[in-house]
Design an enzyme around this catalytic site. Sequence first.
Site, PDB file in Angstrom:
ATOM      1  N   HIS A  27       0.813  -1.209   0.000  1.00  0.00           N
ATOM      2  CA  HIS A  27       0.000   0.000   0.000  1.00  0.00           C
ATOM      3  C   HIS A  27       0.854   1.270   0.000  1.00  0.00           C
ATOM      4  O   HIS A  27       0.338   2.360   0.105  1.00  0.00           O
ATOM      5  CB  HIS A  27      -0.992   0.011   1.170  1.00  0.00           C
ATOM      6  CG  HIS A  27      -0.344  -0.042   2.517  1.00  0.00           C
ATOM      7  ND1 HIS A  27      -0.112  -1.226   3.166  1.00  0.00           N
ATOM      8  CD2 HIS A  27       0.110   0.927   3.316  1.00  0.00           C
ATOM      9  CE1 HIS A  27       0.462  -0.966   4.311  1.00  0.00           C
ATOM     10  NE2 HIS A  27       0.608   0.327   4.425  1.00  0.00           N
ATOM     11  N   ASN A  28       2.147   1.139  -0.138  1.00  0.00           N
ATOM     12  CA  ASN A  28       3.046   2.274  -0.343  1.00  0.00           C
ATOM     13  C   ASN A  28       3.974   1.888  -1.486  1.00  0.00           C
ATOM     14  O   ASN A  28       4.967   1.205  -1.273  1.00  0.00           O
ATOM     15  CB  ASN A  28       3.863   2.589   0.921  1.00  0.00           C
ATOM     16  CG  ASN A  28       2.996   3.107   2.042  1.00  0.00           C
ATOM     17  OD1 ASN A  28       2.069   3.867   1.808  1.00  0.00           O
ATOM     18  ND2 ASN A  28       3.284   2.694   3.256  1.00  0.00           N
ATOM     19  N   SER A  38     -12.446  -6.232   9.237  1.00  0.00           N
ATOM     20  CA  SER A  38     -11.675  -5.894   8.047  1.00  0.00           C
ATOM     21  C   SER A  38     -12.560  -6.219   6.851  1.00  0.00           C
ATOM     22  O   SER A  38     -13.598  -6.860   6.997  1.00  0.00           O
ATOM     23  CB  SER A  38     -10.388  -6.710   7.984  1.00  0.00           C
ATOM     24  OG  SER A  38      -9.541  -6.395   9.066  1.00  0.00           O
ATOM     25  N   HIS A  93      -6.701   1.937   1.696  1.00  0.00           N
ATOM     26  CA  HIS A  93      -6.112   0.675   2.146  1.00  0.00           C
ATOM     27  C   HIS A  93      -6.423   0.421   3.612  1.00  0.00           C
ATOM     28  O   HIS A  93      -6.022  -0.575   4.184  1.00  0.00           O
ATOM     29  CB  HIS A  93      -4.596   0.640   1.886  1.00  0.00           C
ATOM     30  CG  HIS A  93      -3.787   1.282   2.969  1.00  0.00           C
ATOM     31  ND1 HIS A  93      -3.309   0.581   4.044  1.00  0.00           N
ATOM     32  CD2 HIS A  93      -3.409   2.550   3.145  1.00  0.00           C
ATOM     33  CE1 HIS A  93      -2.641   1.412   4.835  1.00  0.00           C
ATOM     34  NE2 HIS A  93      -2.699   2.595   4.318  1.00  0.00           N
ATOM     35  N   GLY A  94      -7.146   1.308   4.231  1.00  0.00           N
ATOM     36  CA  GLY A  94      -7.535   1.155   5.630  1.00  0.00           C
ATOM     37  C   GLY A  94      -8.245   2.418   6.082  1.00  0.00           C
ATOM     38  O   GLY A  94      -8.519   3.308   5.274  1.00  0.00           O
TER      39      GLY A  94
END
Length: 181
Positions: A29-30, A85, A104-105
Amino acid sequence: GKQWYQRRVRVFQSTPDDLDMHMIYDVSHNIAKIEQHMVEGRQKTLMMHRKGSTRAFPPNHPLIPVDYQLTGQPVLIGGTMGTCSYVLTGTEKGMSRTFGTTCHGAGRAYSRAKSRRNLDYMTVLDNLKQKGISIRVASPKLVMEEAPESYKNVTDVVDTCHGAGISDKCIKLRPIAVIKG
Protein backbone atom coordinates in the site's frame (compact mmCIF):
# COMPACT_ATOMS: atom_id res chain seq x y z
CA GLY A 1 6.61 -12.92 0.92
CA LYS A 2 9.75 -13.79 2.84
CA GLN A 3 8.95 -11.67 5.94
CA TRP A 4 5.46 -13.19 6.10
CA TYR A 5 6.97 -16.66 6.10
CA GLN A 6 9.64 -15.85 8.72
CA ARG A 7 7.11 -14.26 11.10
CA ARG A 8 4.83 -17.32 10.99
CA VAL A 9 7.76 -19.64 11.74
CA ARG A 10 8.80 -17.47 14.71
CA VAL A 11 5.29 -17.06 16.15
CA PHE A 12 3.95 -20.58 15.63
CA GLN A 13 7.26 -22.49 15.93
CA SER A 14 6.22 -24.27 12.73
CA THR A 15 6.39 -23.47 9.08
CA PRO A 16 3.26 -22.22 7.30
CA ASP A 17 3.37 -25.42 5.20
CA ASP A 18 3.29 -27.54 8.40
CA LEU A 19 0.17 -25.60 9.47
CA ASP A 20 -1.40 -25.72 5.99
CA MET A 21 -1.20 -21.91 5.80
CA HIS A 22 -0.73 -20.47 2.32
CA MET A 23 -0.49 -16.88 1.18
CA ILE A 24 -3.52 -16.10 -0.93
CA TYR A 25 -2.77 -12.53 -1.94
CA ASP A 26 -0.12 -9.95 -1.12
CA VAL A 27 -0.24 -6.27 -2.03
CA SER A 28 1.73 -3.21 -1.03
CA HIS A 29 0.00 0.00 0.00
CA ASN A 30 3.05 2.27 -0.34
CA ILE A 31 4.34 1.83 -3.85
CA ALA A 32 5.22 3.61 -7.09
CA LYS A 33 4.57 1.87 -10.42
CA ILE A 34 4.58 2.87 -14.06
CA GLU A 35 1.06 2.37 -15.42
CA GLN A 36 -1.03 3.29 -18.46
CA HIS A 37 -4.10 5.46 -17.76
CA MET A 38 -6.55 7.62 -19.69
CA VAL A 39 -5.97 11.36 -19.11
CA GLU A 40 -8.25 13.83 -20.88
CA GLY A 41 -9.24 11.14 -23.38
CA ARG A 42 -5.66 10.06 -24.22
CA GLN A 43 -3.66 7.05 -23.07
CA LYS A 44 -0.70 8.24 -20.97
CA THR A 45 2.19 6.53 -19.23
CA LEU A 46 2.18 7.68 -15.61
CA MET A 47 4.24 7.03 -12.50
CA MET A 48 1.54 6.17 -9.98
CA HIS A 49 2.61 6.68 -6.37
CA ARG A 50 0.12 5.24 -3.92
CA LYS A 51 0.85 6.18 -0.31
CA GLY A 52 -1.84 5.22 2.17
CA SER A 53 -3.90 3.81 -0.67
CA THR A 54 -3.83 0.75 -2.86
CA ARG A 55 -4.39 -0.31 -6.43
CA ALA A 56 -7.93 -1.46 -7.27
CA PHE A 57 -8.20 -2.44 -10.94
CA PRO A 58 -11.57 -3.58 -12.36
CA PRO A 59 -12.52 -6.97 -13.80
CA ASN A 60 -10.79 -7.89 -17.08
CA HIS A 61 -7.89 -5.48 -16.56
CA PRO A 62 -4.74 -6.92 -18.20
CA LEU A 63 -2.48 -6.17 -15.20
CA ILE A 64 -4.35 -8.26 -12.66
CA PRO A 65 -3.74 -11.99 -12.25
CA VAL A 66 -5.89 -14.38 -14.24
CA ASP A 67 -7.49 -15.72 -11.04
CA TYR A 68 -9.07 -12.30 -10.45
CA GLN A 69 -10.05 -11.36 -14.01
CA LEU A 70 -13.75 -12.02 -13.44
CA THR A 71 -14.02 -10.27 -10.06
CA GLY A 72 -11.52 -7.44 -10.25
CA GLN A 73 -8.40 -6.90 -8.19
CA PRO A 74 -8.80 -7.86 -4.53
CA VAL A 75 -8.34 -4.98 -2.10
CA LEU A 76 -7.53 -5.98 1.46
CA ILE A 77 -8.74 -3.36 3.95
CA GLY A 78 -7.37 -4.08 7.38
CA GLY A 79 -9.40 -2.93 10.33
CA THR A 80 -7.91 -2.79 13.80
CA MET A 81 -7.15 -5.38 16.43
CA GLY A 82 -10.75 -5.18 17.60
CA THR A 83 -12.78 -4.27 14.54
CA CYS A 84 -13.69 -5.88 11.26
CA SER A 85 -11.67 -5.89 8.05
CA TYR A 86 -12.94 -6.01 4.46
CA VAL A 87 -12.18 -7.39 1.04
CA LEU A 88 -13.14 -5.04 -1.80
CA THR A 89 -12.64 -5.23 -5.55
CA GLY A 90 -11.76 -2.61 -8.12
CA THR A 91 -14.32 -1.04 -10.46
CA GLU A 92 -14.44 0.65 -13.87
CA LYS A 93 -15.65 3.83 -12.18
CA GLY A 94 -12.58 3.70 -9.94
CA MET A 95 -10.34 3.43 -13.00
CA SER A 96 -11.80 6.58 -14.54
CA ARG A 97 -12.06 8.61 -11.33
CA THR A 98 -9.00 7.55 -9.30
CA PHE A 99 -6.71 5.75 -11.77
CA GLY A 100 -7.73 2.46 -10.13
CA THR A 101 -6.96 3.55 -6.58
CA THR A 102 -8.89 3.13 -3.32
CA CYS A 103 -8.30 3.24 0.43
CA HIS A 104 -6.11 0.67 2.15
CA GLY A 105 -7.54 1.15 5.63
CA ALA A 106 -9.28 3.62 7.88
CA GLY A 107 -6.32 5.77 8.80
CA ARG A 108 -5.24 6.87 12.25
CA ALA A 109 -7.50 8.91 14.50
CA TYR A 110 -4.67 9.46 17.03
CA SER A 111 -0.92 9.56 16.57
CA ARG A 112 1.09 6.71 18.05
CA ALA A 113 2.38 9.02 20.78
CA LYS A 114 -1.13 10.26 21.67
CA SER A 115 -2.37 6.67 21.80
CA ARG A 116 0.43 5.69 24.19
CA ARG A 117 -0.36 8.70 26.41
CA ASN A 118 -4.14 8.30 26.48
CA LEU A 119 -4.86 4.57 26.39
CA ASP A 120 -4.34 2.02 29.13
CA TYR A 121 -2.63 -1.25 28.21
CA MET A 122 -4.79 -3.47 30.42
CA THR A 123 -8.03 -1.77 29.35
CA VAL A 124 -7.25 -2.40 25.68
CA LEU A 125 -6.39 -6.07 26.41
CA ASP A 126 -9.58 -6.51 28.48
CA ASN A 127 -11.72 -5.00 25.70
CA LEU A 128 -10.20 -7.38 23.14
CA LYS A 129 -10.69 -10.35 25.47
CA GLN A 130 -14.38 -9.43 25.95
CA LYS A 131 -14.76 -9.59 22.16
CA GLY A 132 -13.18 -13.07 22.11
CA ILE A 133 -9.99 -11.84 20.41
CA SER A 134 -6.65 -13.41 21.38
CA ILE A 135 -3.51 -11.30 21.14
CA ARG A 136 0.22 -11.89 21.06
CA VAL A 137 2.34 -8.77 21.06
CA ALA A 138 6.08 -8.12 21.19
CA SER A 139 5.79 -4.85 23.12
CA PRO A 140 3.05 -3.37 25.37
CA LYS A 141 3.37 0.00 23.62
CA LEU A 142 2.19 -1.65 20.38
CA VAL A 143 -1.09 -2.53 22.09
CA MET A 144 -1.91 1.13 22.70
CA GLU A 145 -0.53 2.31 19.34
CA GLU A 146 -2.66 -0.20 17.43
CA ALA A 147 -5.75 -0.17 19.67
CA PRO A 148 -9.12 0.15 17.91
CA GLU A 149 -9.56 3.61 19.45
CA SER A 150 -6.41 4.80 17.65
CA TYR A 151 -8.07 4.46 14.24
CA LYS A 152 -11.01 5.92 12.36
CA ASN A 153 -14.04 3.74 11.78
CA VAL A 154 -13.09 1.33 8.97
CA THR A 155 -16.72 0.61 8.08
CA ASP A 156 -17.37 4.31 7.46
CA VAL A 157 -14.32 4.53 5.17
CA VAL A 158 -15.23 1.36 3.25
CA ASP A 159 -18.85 2.49 2.90
CA THR A 160 -17.64 5.82 1.49
CA CYS A 161 -15.43 4.11 -1.13
CA HIS A 162 -18.25 1.69 -2.01
CA GLY A 163 -20.80 4.51 -2.20
CA ALA A 164 -18.51 6.54 -4.46
CA GLY A 165 -18.17 3.51 -6.73
CA ILE A 166 -14.36 3.43 -6.63
CA SER A 167 -14.37 -0.07 -5.13
CA ASP A 168 -17.01 -2.70 -4.39
CA LYS A 169 -17.52 -4.14 -0.91
CA CYS A 170 -17.38 -7.95 -1.11
CA ILE A 171 -16.57 -9.56 2.24
CA LYS A 172 -16.56 -8.43 5.88
CA LEU A 173 -14.14 -10.26 8.19
CA ARG A 174 -14.08 -10.51 11.99
CA PRO A 175 -10.79 -10.84 13.93
CA ILE A 176 -10.21 -13.85 16.14
CA ALA A 177 -6.50 -13.38 16.85
CA VAL A 178 -3.93 -10.60 16.61
CA ILE A 179 -0.18 -10.98 16.23
CA LYS A 180 1.81 -7.75 16.45
CA GLY A 181 5.54 -7.84 16.42
